[in-house]
Design a protein around this motif. Structure first.
Motif, PDB file in Angstrom:
ATOM      1  N   VAL A  12     -10.472 -52.252 -34.828  1.00  0.00           N
ATOM      2  CA  VAL A  12      -9.888 -51.771 -33.503  1.00  0.00           C
ATOM      3  C   VAL A  12     -10.822 -51.877 -32.520  1.00  0.00           C
ATOM      4  O   VAL A  12     -10.290 -52.253 -31.319  1.00  0.00           O
ATOM      5  N   ARG A  72      -9.607 -53.747 -28.997  1.00  0.00           N
ATOM      6  CA  ARG A  72      -9.893 -53.227 -27.832  1.00  0.00           C
ATOM      7  C   ARG A  72     -10.630 -54.120 -26.714  1.00  0.00           C
ATOM      8  O   ARG A  72     -10.367 -54.372 -25.516  1.00  0.00           O
ATOM      9  N   ASP A 124       0.660 -49.280 -34.158  1.00  0.00           N
ATOM     10  CA  ASP A 124       1.661 -48.187 -33.712  1.00  0.00           C
ATOM     11  C   ASP A 124       1.069 -46.916 -34.303  1.00  0.00           C
ATOM     12  O   ASP A 124       1.037 -45.521 -33.617  1.00  0.00           O
ATOM     13  N   PHE A 183     -10.853 -41.382 -31.156  1.00  0.00           N
ATOM     14  CA  PHE A 183      -9.531 -42.172 -30.396  1.00  0.00           C
ATOM     15  C   PHE A 183      -8.934 -41.219 -29.662  1.00  0.00           C
ATOM     16  O   PHE A 183      -8.180 -41.526 -28.533  1.00  0.00           O
ATOM     17  N   LEU A 219      -6.357 -42.270 -26.522  1.00  0.00           N
ATOM     18  CA  LEU A 219      -5.664 -43.393 -27.255  1.00  0.00           C
ATOM     19  C   LEU A 219      -4.386 -42.933 -27.997  1.00  0.00           C
ATOM     20  O   LEU A 219      -3.744 -43.835 -28.571  1.00  0.00           O
ATOM     21  N   LEU A 220      -4.419 -41.612 -28.345  1.00  0.00           N
ATOM     22  CA  LEU A 220      -3.321 -41.071 -29.242  1.00  0.00           C
ATOM     23  C   LEU A 220      -2.174 -40.592 -28.428  1.00  0.00           C
ATOM     24  O   LEU A 220      -2.652 -39.569 -27.528  1.00  0.00           O
ATOM     25  N   LEU A 244      -0.063 -43.857 -31.519  1.00  0.00           N
ATOM     26  CA  LEU A 244      -0.999 -44.519 -30.641  1.00  0.00           C
ATOM     27  C   LEU A 244       0.025 -44.362 -29.410  1.00  0.00           C
ATOM     28  O   LEU A 244       1.017 -44.498 -29.265  1.00  0.00           O
ATOM     29  N   THR A 255      -0.132 -46.248 -26.926  1.00  0.00           N
ATOM     30  CA  THR A 255       0.313 -47.538 -26.615  1.00  0.00           C
ATOM     31  C   THR A 255       1.166 -48.206 -27.335  1.00  0.00           C
ATOM     32  O   THR A 255       1.468 -49.555 -27.389  1.00  0.00           O
ATOM     33  N   ALA A 256       1.851 -47.417 -28.513  1.00  0.00           N
ATOM     34  CA  ALA A 256       2.514 -47.886 -29.365  1.00  0.00           C
ATOM     35  C   ALA A 256       3.959 -48.645 -28.900  1.00  0.00           C
ATOM     36  O   ALA A 256       4.384 -48.120 -28.113  1.00  0.00           O
TER      37      ALA A 256
END
Length: 343
Positions: free
Chosen positions: A92, A96, A104, A117, A122-123, A272, A274-275
């Protein structure tokens, strides 16, 4: 189709092992004719989508859950990367640095590994429809418990004096040393560190006593069990599933549910922020929390977090870290542990 990637931490392309789902036909239906939770997971969407899952959960558990989800959702291709906590975090971090995390969904071993996270945004913040089925102690606004990992004592079955408490394990006087799993490698051991270091009954004195008694650190809980079975260690800290399975298989070990309780660590799942595949990611998360998937988790030997699921094994009292304090201090916890026990 479910793709399961071998463990690796770099970003170079790897040869993927492609595992076809057990069934590609029409989804099964519940006895009353209504669709099961897995079947309703992605609604009516038929567009083919790839769902990327990063996980440190044991392979058989991941397989049982993803295969059932896949059978009911053939339009979703599951791309699974599975590795121990330390290796997963390394991947991870590497992604990054390269630009963006490719996952995802995160399905991890312990909440202390998940919380950073969440703190970094990030979640995804959302509420699964079945979130309240999970006890409040095992959920936050961004991740939810899926199973309980109970850390117990495993000991030789021929010891003259079997340790029955964590204090007796720490102040041992056995012929062979006691073994501990590495909290920098195994997420469950990191959760145990959070409990012992922050609990007024123990503190870091627990680990100092261990060090004075000649404790041996190994990588993973499974190595503790095998080392006890082989006679290299007299006893150690491990997970209930592993000790139970070794005992049932006839290994010369015994599982001890210690006083004042086994250290219960919950294994969280989160989506996430950003999924790319948001709808399938949320659907998969809700499925993992459902009784259907929780029963599958139980069948692989882990206590389900959803109390409505079936669990055939007897358990005793449990203790857990103060997760909020553990979240705030976790960087320092591992550093101080290393100063006492070593790398």
């Amino acid at each position: 189709m479910t793709r399961v990637h071998p463990r690796h931490v770099g970003l170079a392309p790897a040869i993927a092992l492609v595992v076809l789902a057990a069934a590609c036909g029409a989804p099964d239906e519940a006895a009353d004719g209504e669709p099961t939770p897995a079947e309703t997971a992605t609604g009516e969407a038929e567009q083919e989508t790839t769902l990327r899952l990063y996980t440190s959960v044991t392979q058989d558990t991941v397989d049982a859950v993803t295969e059932r989800f896949q059978q009911a959702n053939p339009n979703v291709t599951l791309d699974v990367f599975r590795a121990p906590t330390g290796e997963l975090n390394a991947r991870v971090n590497a992604e990054r640095r390269e630009g963006e995390i490719q996952a995802d969904v995160f399905w991890l071993t312990d909440p202390l590994s998940m919380q950073p996270f969440a703190e970094q945004g990030l979640l995804r913040e959302w509420t699964p429809a079945n979130a309240e089925a999970i006890p409040e102690a095992f959920r936050t606004d961004t991740f939810w418990g899926t199973r309980l990992l109970n850390l117990v004592i495993v000991a030789r079955d021929d010891l003259e004096a079997t340790p029955t408490s964590w204090d007796e394990l720490a102040g041992h006087d056995f012929q062979q040393p006691v073994a501990l799993p590495d909290p920098g490698f195994a997420g469950s051991a990191f959760g145990a560190l959070g409990f012992f270091a922050l609990d007024d009954r123990y503190g870091f004195e627990f680990y100092e006593t261990m060090a004075d008694s000649g404790v041996t650190q190994v990588q993973a809980p499974g190595e503790v069990v095998s080392g006890v079975a082989e006679g290299r260690f007299s006893a150690g800290m491990t997970l209930d599933r592993m000790a139970r399975e070794a005992e049932e298989a006839g290994s010369p070990v015994q599982m001890v549910w210690p006083e004042p309780g086994a250290v219960a660590v919950y294994s969280p799942i989160g989506v996430l922020a950003t999924a790319d595949a948001v709808e399938p990611a949320e659907a998969f998360t809700e499925f993992v929390l459902s009784v259907e998937a929780q029963n599958l988790i139980a069948e692989t030997g882990w206590q389900p977090a959803n109390p409505e699921a079936d669990w055939p094994h007897p358990t005793g009292d449990t203790v857990s870290p103060d997760w909020s304090e553990g979240f705030a201090r976790q960087e320092g916890l591992l550093e101080k542990y290393r100063a006492i026990i070593g790398e």
